[in-house]
Scaffold this active site. Sequence first.
Site, PDB file in Angstrom:
ATOM      1  N   ASN A  54       0.869  -1.174  -0.095  1.00 11.86           N
ATOM      2  CA  ASN A  54       0.055   0.091   0.026  1.00 11.86           C
ATOM      3  C   ASN A  54       0.705   1.347   0.164  1.00 11.86           C
ATOM      4  O   ASN A  54       1.405   1.591   1.036  1.00 11.86           O
ATOM      5  CB  ASN A  54      -0.752  -0.011   1.316  1.00 11.86           C
ATOM      6  CG  ASN A  54      -1.614   1.138   1.326  1.00 11.86           C
ATOM      7  OD1 ASN A  54      -1.924   2.196   0.467  1.00 11.86           O
ATOM      8  ND2 ASN A  54      -2.589   1.205   2.576  1.00 11.86           N
ATOM      9  N   LYS A 100       3.781   0.812   2.918  1.00 10.75           N
ATOM     10  CA  LYS A 100       3.127  -0.123   3.799  1.00 10.75           C
ATOM     11  C   LYS A 100       3.171  -1.691   3.359  1.00 10.75           C
ATOM     12  O   LYS A 100       3.033  -1.565   2.105  1.00 10.75           O
ATOM     13  CB  LYS A 100       1.523   0.149   4.397  1.00 10.75           C
ATOM     14  CG  LYS A 100       1.497   1.450   5.044  1.00 10.75           C
ATOM     15  CD  LYS A 100       0.297   1.813   5.623  1.00 10.75           C
ATOM     16  CE  LYS A 100       0.137   3.094   6.128  1.00 10.75           C
ATOM     17  NZ  LYS A 100      -1.323   3.511   6.317  1.00 10.75           N
ATOM     18  N   ARG A 119      -2.827  -2.070  -3.124  1.00  4.73           N
ATOM     19  CA  ARG A 119      -4.191  -1.224  -2.842  1.00  4.73           C
ATOM     20  C   ARG A 119      -3.625  -0.137  -3.999  1.00  4.73           C
ATOM     21  O   ARG A 119      -2.816   0.477  -4.086  1.00  4.73           O
ATOM     22  CB  ARG A 119      -3.956  -0.525  -1.655  1.00  4.73           C
ATOM     23  CG  ARG A 119      -5.139   0.388  -1.524  1.00  4.73           C
ATOM     24  CD  ARG A 119      -4.992   1.030  -0.158  1.00  4.73           C
ATOM     25  NE  ARG A 119      -6.146   1.707   0.241  1.00  4.73           N
ATOM     26  CZ  ARG A 119      -6.495   2.285   1.343  1.00  4.73           C
ATOM     27  NH1 ARG A 119      -5.718   2.193   2.341  1.00  4.73           N
ATOM     28  NH2 ARG A 119      -7.506   2.939   1.480  1.00  4.73           N
ATOM     29  N   HIS A 134     -12.414   4.102  -0.055  1.00  5.83           N
ATOM     30  CA  HIS A 134     -12.240   3.113   1.274  1.00  5.83           C
ATOM     31  C   HIS A 134     -13.176   1.745   0.822  1.00  5.83           C
ATOM     32  O   HIS A 134     -13.712   1.073   1.700  1.00  5.83           O
ATOM     33  CB  HIS A 134     -12.826   3.823   2.374  1.00  5.83           C
ATOM     34  CG  HIS A 134     -12.331   4.938   3.081  1.00  5.83           C
ATOM     35  ND1 HIS A 134     -12.550   6.026   3.619  1.00  5.83           N
ATOM     36  CD2 HIS A 134     -10.815   5.162   3.376  1.00  5.83           C
ATOM     37  CE1 HIS A 134     -11.711   6.914   3.991  1.00  5.83           C
ATOM     38  NE2 HIS A 134     -10.473   6.052   3.852  1.00  5.83           N
ATOM     39  N   ARG A 173      -8.467  17.028   5.886  1.00  2.82           N
ATOM     40  CA  ARG A 173      -9.473  17.402   4.531  1.00  2.82           C
ATOM     41  C   ARG A 173     -10.784  17.850   5.259  1.00  2.82           C
ATOM     42  O   ARG A 173     -11.282  17.323   6.213  1.00  2.82           O
ATOM     43  CB  ARG A 173      -9.696  16.333   3.960  1.00  2.82           C
ATOM     44  CG  ARG A 173      -8.272  15.916   2.991  1.00  2.82           C
ATOM     45  CD  ARG A 173      -8.693  14.438   2.293  1.00  2.82           C
ATOM     46  NE  ARG A 173      -7.951  13.354   3.130  1.00  2.82           N
ATOM     47  CZ  ARG A 173      -8.168  12.017   2.749  1.00  2.82           C
ATOM     48  NH1 ARG A 173      -8.991  11.596   1.977  1.00  2.82           N
ATOM     49  NH2 ARG A 173      -7.353  11.164   3.185  1.00  2.82           N
ATOM     50  N   GLY A 217      -9.356   3.644  12.439  1.00  2.00           N
ATOM     51  CA  GLY A 217      -8.689   4.144  13.818  1.00  2.00           C
ATOM     52  C   GLY A 217      -9.624   4.935  14.752  1.00  2.00           C
ATOM     53  O   GLY A 217      -9.548   4.366  16.188  1.00  2.00           O
ATOM     54  N   GLU A 228     -12.565   2.445  15.639  1.00  4.57           N
ATOM     55  CA  GLU A 228     -12.529   1.205  16.447  1.00  4.57           C
ATOM     56  C   GLU A 228     -12.090   1.475  17.733  1.00  4.57           C
ATOM     57  O   GLU A 228     -12.176   0.826  18.612  1.00  4.57           O
ATOM     58  CB  GLU A 228     -11.470   0.354  15.680  1.00  4.57           C
ATOM     59  CG  GLU A 228     -11.607  -0.286  14.437  1.00  4.57           C
ATOM     60  CD  GLU A 228     -10.551  -0.842  13.673  1.00  4.57           C
ATOM     61  OE1 GLU A 228      -9.724  -1.300  14.282  1.00  4.57           O
ATOM     62  OE2 GLU A 228     -10.842  -0.769  12.552  1.00  4.57           O
ATOM     63  N   GLU A 273      -8.048  -3.964   5.753  1.00  5.97           N
ATOM     64  CA  GLU A 273      -8.006  -3.743   4.027  1.00  5.97           C
ATOM     65  C   GLU A 273      -6.767  -4.909   3.479  1.00  5.97           C
ATOM     66  O   GLU A 273      -7.004  -5.366   2.374  1.00  5.97           O
ATOM     67  CB  GLU A 273      -7.635  -2.342   3.805  1.00  5.97           C
ATOM     68  CG  GLU A 273      -8.682  -1.309   3.931  1.00  5.97           C
ATOM     69  CD  GLU A 273      -8.243  -0.183   4.479  1.00  5.97           C
ATOM     70  OE1 GLU A 273      -7.671   0.060   5.443  1.00  5.97           O
ATOM     71  OE2 GLU A 273      -8.729   0.942   3.450  1.00  5.97           O
TER      72      GLU A 273
HETATM   73  P1  ADP Z   1      -5.440   5.600   8.114  1.00  5.48           P
HETATM   74  O1  ADP Z   1      -6.296   6.411   7.450  1.00  5.48           O
HETATM   75  O2  ADP Z   1      -4.015   6.473   8.404  1.00  5.48           O
HETATM   76  O3  ADP Z   1      -5.313   4.294   7.873  1.00  5.48           O
HETATM   77  P2  ADP Z   1      -6.128   4.886  10.782  1.00  5.48           P
HETATM   78  O4  ADP Z   1      -7.599   3.878  10.572  1.00  5.48           O
HETATM   79  O5  ADP Z   1      -5.047   4.298  11.471  1.00  5.48           O
HETATM   80  O6  ADP Z   1      -5.799   5.992   9.710  1.00  5.48           O
HETATM   81  O7  ADP Z   1      -6.861   5.946  11.784  1.00  5.48           O
HETATM   82  C1  ADP Z   1      -5.706   7.007  12.298  1.00  5.48           C
HETATM   83  C2  ADP Z   1      -6.499   7.722  13.512  1.00  5.48           C
HETATM   84  O8  ADP Z   1      -7.222   7.000  14.310  1.00  5.48           O
HETATM   85  C3  ADP Z   1      -5.369   8.560  14.262  1.00  5.48           C
HETATM   86  O9  ADP Z   1      -5.314   9.924  13.629  1.00  5.48           O
HETATM   87  C4  ADP Z   1      -6.278   8.885  15.439  1.00  5.48           C
HETATM   88  O10 ADP Z   1      -6.714  10.145  15.477  1.00  5.48           O
HETATM   89  C5  ADP Z   1      -7.274   7.839  15.363  1.00  5.48           C
HETATM   90  N1  ADP Z   1      -7.075   7.058  16.840  1.00  5.48           N
HETATM   91  C6  ADP Z   1      -6.293   5.925  16.866  1.00  5.48           C
HETATM   92  N2  ADP Z   1      -6.454   5.375  18.377  1.00  5.48           N
HETATM   93  C7  ADP Z   1      -7.277   6.242  18.834  1.00  5.48           C
HETATM   94  C8  ADP Z   1      -7.798   6.383  20.454  1.00  5.48           C
HETATM   95  N3  ADP Z   1      -7.708   5.450  20.976  1.00  5.48           N
HETATM   96  N4  ADP Z   1      -8.876   7.110  20.406  1.00  5.48           N
HETATM   97  C9  ADP Z   1      -9.028   8.263  19.689  1.00  5.48           C
HETATM   98  N5  ADP Z   1      -8.900   8.311  18.140  1.00  5.48           N
HETATM   99  C10 ADP Z   1      -7.806   7.517  17.865  1.00  5.48           C
END
Ligand code: ADP
Length: 394
Positions: free
Chosen positions: A9, A16, A94, A182, A242, A329, A332, A380
């Site tokens: 990716n 990645k 990806r 996505h 964004r 992120g 979850e 993904e």
């Molecule tokens: P990407 O689009 O880079 O794959 P992710 O799905 O990994 O992003 O999400 C990243 C975001 O998730 C981080 O910027 C952070 O804001 C958020 N995040 C991760 N852990 C937590 C948490 N415990 N509480 C709140 N936000 C979180």
Amino acid sequence: MGNGILVLNAGSSSLKFSVFDIGGPGVLDAMAVGQVEGLGTAPHLKAKGADGSVIADQRWTTSEVATHGRALQEIATLLRSRFAGQELAGVGHRVVHGGPDYSAPLLITPQAMEKLATFVPLAPLHQPHNLAAIRAVQEARPELPQVACFDTAFHRSHDTVVQLYGLPYEYFERGIRRYGFHGLSYEYIAATLPEVAPEIAAGRVVVAHLGSGASMCAIHNGRSVSSSMGFTALDGLLMGTRPGNMDPGIVLYLLEHEGMSAKEIEELLYKRSGLLGLSGIGNDMRVLQESDSPRARLAIDHFVYRISRELGGLAAVLGGLDALVFTAGIGENSAYIRRRVCEQAKWLGIDLDAAANEQAGPRISSAGSKASAWVVPTNEELMIARHTRVLLGL
Ligand code: ADP
């Protein structure tokens, strides 16, 4: 023939990777996951093995590891030393844009590469890097079959009505339409629901993919029917950097009255807006949640507001809502954001179970909730590995 699948990716400054071992039918075991980040600034390889232990943590100067091709060499060196004697059977990528036609993954051929290059203007910040990673593998291992898995493909089931913008119709024919992104995440969730939440898998589900990029998707009976993202990944929800959906008149205003160039506006919209721009603090939701700055509060309130608006719109498209699923992120990991969104969604019949929400579910709504709410971690990379396996007949 090897028994490994490498998933790549490629982003603007990162590569990645994940490696999967092909097991019995339907079984793909993750062997290693990592990334080279900081390409162009401070290249840094980090990787973990299947048990989560660190298997690489290495830094270089920018001149030592300057390109995706060089990053790939370092990843290959790591994997050879770590998994000596094991061979790759194929590589899955990806690829952000599959254009209007590709509704499924594609085996890479010279003709396919020519076609994918024509989508670069549709995703200028992502597609060139995705294609660079494919070329890097072609140069290093020309015999390895490669598969492109598109972020747009899962949304190709959308009706024409859903894909339209209200521009003259010839613009639609020229490719200016809502594509949605996505898709690999949503496809993974749709494929996972029959196991995790069988009672909603055939129903009307809105999935909220809340990561640093964020979008929402309306899924009915496992098929995508509408999404918050459109022609580019700028549309829809407020994101880390964004702005999401906004009046296109703002772009005209910035061009004509603020003297901004197209490049400057691009940078504003992709890098300086969203949670970062509103809060003035950062784009990491964890930091904003812990901050007592009024602007951080405002940014979070606006983030939740935009999700609520989009949820209402997607529920209307579905003709009602059976379930809301949180992933990525923020989705979850942030019980706080889930609680805020679910409180706003009471009118849709969602009644949050606070304790279940703190433990991230998977079901986070009460037993009596008319519509249910869930947390389902996305994957993904696994989706790409599955597609690669199927397409290559492994
Ligand atoms: P990407 O689009 O880079 O794959 P992710 O799905 O990994 O992003 O999400 C990243 C975001 O998730 C981080 O910027 C952070 O804001 C958020 N995040 C991760 N852990 C937590 C948490 N415990 N509480 C709140 N936000 C979180």
